[in-house]
Write a protein that holds these residues in place. Sequence first.
Motif, short mmCIF file in Angstrom:
data_model
loop_
_atom_site.label_atom_id
_atom_site.label_comp_id
_atom_site.label_asym_id
_atom_site.label_seq_id
_atom_site.Cartn_x
_atom_site.Cartn_y
_atom_site.Cartn_z
N GLN A 147 80.05 40.26 -31.80
CA GLN A 147 81.40 39.99 -31.29
C GLN A 147 82.24 39.24 -32.31
OE1 GLN A 147 82.79 41.02 -28.44
NE2 GLN A 147 84.72 40.03 -29.02
N LEU A 148 81.63 38.22 -32.93
CA LEU A 148 82.35 37.45 -33.94
C LEU A 148 82.73 38.33 -35.13
CD1 LEU A 148 80.31 34.11 -33.88
CD2 LEU A 148 82.62 34.49 -32.99
N ASN A 149 81.79 39.13 -35.59
CA ASN A 149 82.08 40.03 -36.72
C ASN A 149 83.15 41.05 -36.36
OD1 ASN A 149 80.21 38.86 -38.50
ND2 ASN A 149 78.53 40.07 -37.65
N ARG A 150 83.10 41.55 -35.11
CA ARG A 150 84.10 42.53 -34.69
C ARG A 150 85.49 41.90 -34.63
NH1 ARG A 150 81.44 44.46 -30.92
NH2 ARG A 150 82.11 43.13 -29.22
N ASP A 151 85.60 40.70 -34.04
CA ASP A 151 86.88 40.01 -33.99
C ASP A 151 87.41 39.73 -35.39
OD1 ASP A 151 86.66 40.09 -31.29
OD2 ASP A 151 85.99 38.02 -31.06
N TYR A 152 86.51 39.29 -36.25
CA TYR A 152 86.93 38.99 -37.62
C TYR A 152 87.40 40.26 -38.34
CZ TYR A 152 86.62 37.67 -42.53
OH TYR A 152 86.89 37.46 -43.85
N ALA A 153 86.69 41.36 -38.14
CA ALA A 153 87.07 42.61 -38.81
C ALA A 153 88.42 43.13 -38.29
CB ALA A 153 85.99 43.67 -38.58
N ILE A 154 88.64 43.00 -36.97
CA ILE A 154 89.92 43.46 -36.41
C ILE A 154 91.07 42.62 -36.95
CG2 ILE A 154 91.24 43.62 -34.27
CD1 ILE A 154 88.64 44.37 -32.87
N HIS A 155 90.91 41.28 -36.93
CA HIS A 155 91.98 40.42 -37.43
C HIS A 155 92.23 40.66 -38.92
CE1 HIS A 155 92.12 38.64 -33.62
NE2 HIS A 155 91.17 37.73 -33.75
N LYS A 156 91.16 40.87 -39.67
CA LYS A 156 91.32 41.11 -41.10
C LYS A 156 92.05 42.42 -41.36
CE LYS A 156 88.70 41.37 -45.42
NZ LYS A 156 87.36 41.37 -46.04
N LYS A 157 91.67 43.47 -40.61
CA LYS A 157 92.34 44.76 -40.80
C LYS A 157 93.82 44.67 -40.44
CE LYS A 157 92.10 49.61 -39.39
NZ LYS A 157 93.53 49.65 -39.03
N ASN A 158 94.13 44.04 -39.30
CA ASN A 158 95.53 43.89 -38.91
C ASN A 158 96.31 43.07 -39.92
OD1 ASN A 158 95.09 45.37 -36.59
ND2 ASN A 158 94.71 43.58 -35.32
N TYR A 159 95.69 42.04 -40.44
CA TYR A 159 96.35 41.20 -41.44
C TYR A 159 96.65 42.01 -42.70
CZ TYR A 159 96.95 37.53 -44.94
OH TYR A 159 97.44 36.73 -45.95
N GLU A 160 95.67 42.78 -43.18
CA GLU A 160 95.89 43.57 -44.39
C GLU A 160 96.94 44.66 -44.15
OE1 GLU A 160 92.03 45.00 -45.28
OE2 GLU A 160 91.34 43.13 -46.23
N ASP A 161 96.93 45.27 -42.96
CA ASP A 161 97.94 46.28 -42.65
C ASP A 161 99.34 45.67 -42.63
OD1 ASP A 161 95.97 48.14 -42.49
OD2 ASP A 161 95.85 48.14 -40.30
N LEU A 162 99.46 44.48 -42.05
CA LEU A 162 100.77 43.83 -41.99
C LEU A 162 101.26 43.46 -43.38
CD1 LEU A 162 100.33 41.56 -38.84
CD2 LEU A 162 101.91 43.47 -39.09
N VAL A 163 100.38 42.98 -44.22
CA VAL A 163 100.79 42.65 -45.59
C VAL A 163 101.26 43.91 -46.31
CG1 VAL A 163 99.96 41.82 -47.83
CG2 VAL A 163 99.31 40.61 -45.75
N ALA A 164 100.53 45.02 -46.13
CA ALA A 164 100.95 46.28 -46.76
C ALA A 164 102.30 46.75 -46.21
CB ALA A 164 99.89 47.35 -46.54
N ARG A 165 102.51 46.60 -44.92
CA ARG A 165 103.78 47.00 -44.33
C ARG A 165 104.93 46.11 -44.80
NH1 ARG A 165 103.34 50.62 -40.03
NH2 ARG A 165 101.19 51.08 -39.43
N ARG A 166 104.65 44.83 -44.99
CA ARG A 166 105.69 43.94 -45.51
C ARG A 166 106.12 44.37 -46.90
NH1 ARG A 166 104.17 37.76 -46.39
NH2 ARG A 166 102.80 38.79 -47.89
N GLU A 167 105.16 44.73 -47.73
CA GLU A 167 105.51 45.20 -49.07
C GLU A 167 106.30 46.51 -48.99
OE1 GLU A 167 105.10 43.54 -51.82
OE2 GLU A 167 104.24 41.90 -50.63
N SER A 168 105.89 47.39 -48.06
CA SER A 168 106.62 48.65 -47.90
C SER A 168 108.04 48.40 -47.42
CB SER A 168 105.88 49.55 -46.91
OG SER A 168 106.58 50.75 -46.70
N ALA A 169 108.21 47.45 -46.48
CA ALA A 169 109.57 47.12 -46.00
C ALA A 169 110.41 46.52 -47.11
CB ALA A 169 109.47 46.16 -44.81
#
Length: 526
Positions: free
Chosen positions: A379-401
């Motif tokens: 559960q901890l690894n899954r939560d960490y992986a989800i938060h990390k993926k969302n964080y990386e996606d948001l950073v990529a989208r910020r650069e795209s914006a």
Amino acid sequence: MDLLIAQLLLILRRMWKYRWPGLLVAWIAGLVGAIITFTVPNRYEASARIYVDTQSILKPLMSGLAVQPNVEQQVVMLSRTLISRPNVEKLVRMADLDLKNQTKAQQEALIETLTKELSIKSTARDNLYTLAYRDSEPETAKRVVQSLVSIFVESSLGASRKDTATATTFINEQIKNYEAKLEEAESRLKEFRLRNIQMTASEGKDSASRLSELSAQLDRARLELREAENARDAAKSQMEAEKTRLGSGTVQSLLQESAQSSATPEIDARIDAQKRNLDALLQRYTEQHPDIISARKLIKDLEEQKRKEAAELQKAALNAPAGRGGPTSLLQQEMSRMLAMQEVQVAQLKARVREYEGRYSAALTSMKTAPQLEAEAAQLNRDYAIHKKNYEDLVARRESASISGELDVASGVADFRLIDPPRVAPQPVAPNRLMLLAAAMAAAIGAGVFASFAASQLRPVFFDTNELRNKTELPVLGVVSRMVSEEDLRRERRDKIRFWIGSAVLVLAYIVGLGVMAVLNNQGAS
């Protein structure tokens, strides 16, 4: 059908009786219509045409790196929402229309008028927009259109930049939120690993895998222990048998066998260790891996060294003196040394077996709590992986914006070109006085006819005995006739002539007005 015609003729006879009030109403309505037609102020139309170029060479080049907005759809939506209250209020200030308005009611009326009079027409295929406004003053209409053009262009640029800024701000806020969530998830994961370090140090294996691995290691250690014990027992048996053998040939044979079997026990142990290491490496790497190549070379060198030492010991045994006590004593010493080494190896393997048994028992005991710990870790690894993926996606989208915003500013994705600047037609576009005058004539005639009809209904006259009987539902005893003299007939004819002259003059006046208006319109157009 005859009854319907009779009723219609009866209505016309009643209306004819009240023809003079109808003619009077027609003249009054005609005069009012003519006055309205000629007093309505002229309205002049100012217009401008804008071409929106939505093609840009940077759009295909930046595909995949930046967000490509649907510029055509944005421009169409902008054209539909341009005439809004905030924009109209801004337009009033830019065109100086608020200088004449003193009260709040006048300002509201002006805003309502502008909202109705402003128009934006487009040809969807060519991205060509026409902005138009009508006003009684040509200069005012021109100023309004100029201001509307400025607002149209500025709104398009401002909307794009505002959208980019809003998107960037929102993404930054979400990145901050996910940074906090990611740090919290990392902290929880670190604390869990510290609390259960014995489980997390197993290279990601679960409890069942670790238990299976320990069981395999324990079985292998027990097998090696049995092999060592068998070798020790064999050495003891061989040493006992040696005492009964006294022949020189037997002694020499035993010496050779002893030299070959126990010449290099240390090298044998190293070779076994390297072979086990090679088996472990082969489970993880291929044959071409440097570690595997190095391990095979080391095993080959050890085997070569073993053969050399065995050959030297065999040679020494063959060259030993053949006296009565020499060979036997040397053989016994060699057998004793071999037996001692076997005992040491047995002791080592027993210690190893006990260690593996302890580890296996501990792992078997931890199996009761292992599933819960593994579920919590997953559960901890899954939560960490989800938060990390969302964080990386948001950073990529910020650069795209960010790149998209810079692309809009640098390339001008929508290029607004003023094809026709604001201009006012020299001739008024409204009102159409010719149509108004014709409508006024028709309204005057209709008002006169309606007045006669209304009077005939309010004060009905009966021209037929049956009609009188039906309407009053009373018996009619008789009819008194009226004698019409020649003077009455002449008076009636004069009355009709005056009526028709009055009606003709009204219609003729309108016809003359229509003709004059048509001539004036043709002259103005030419």
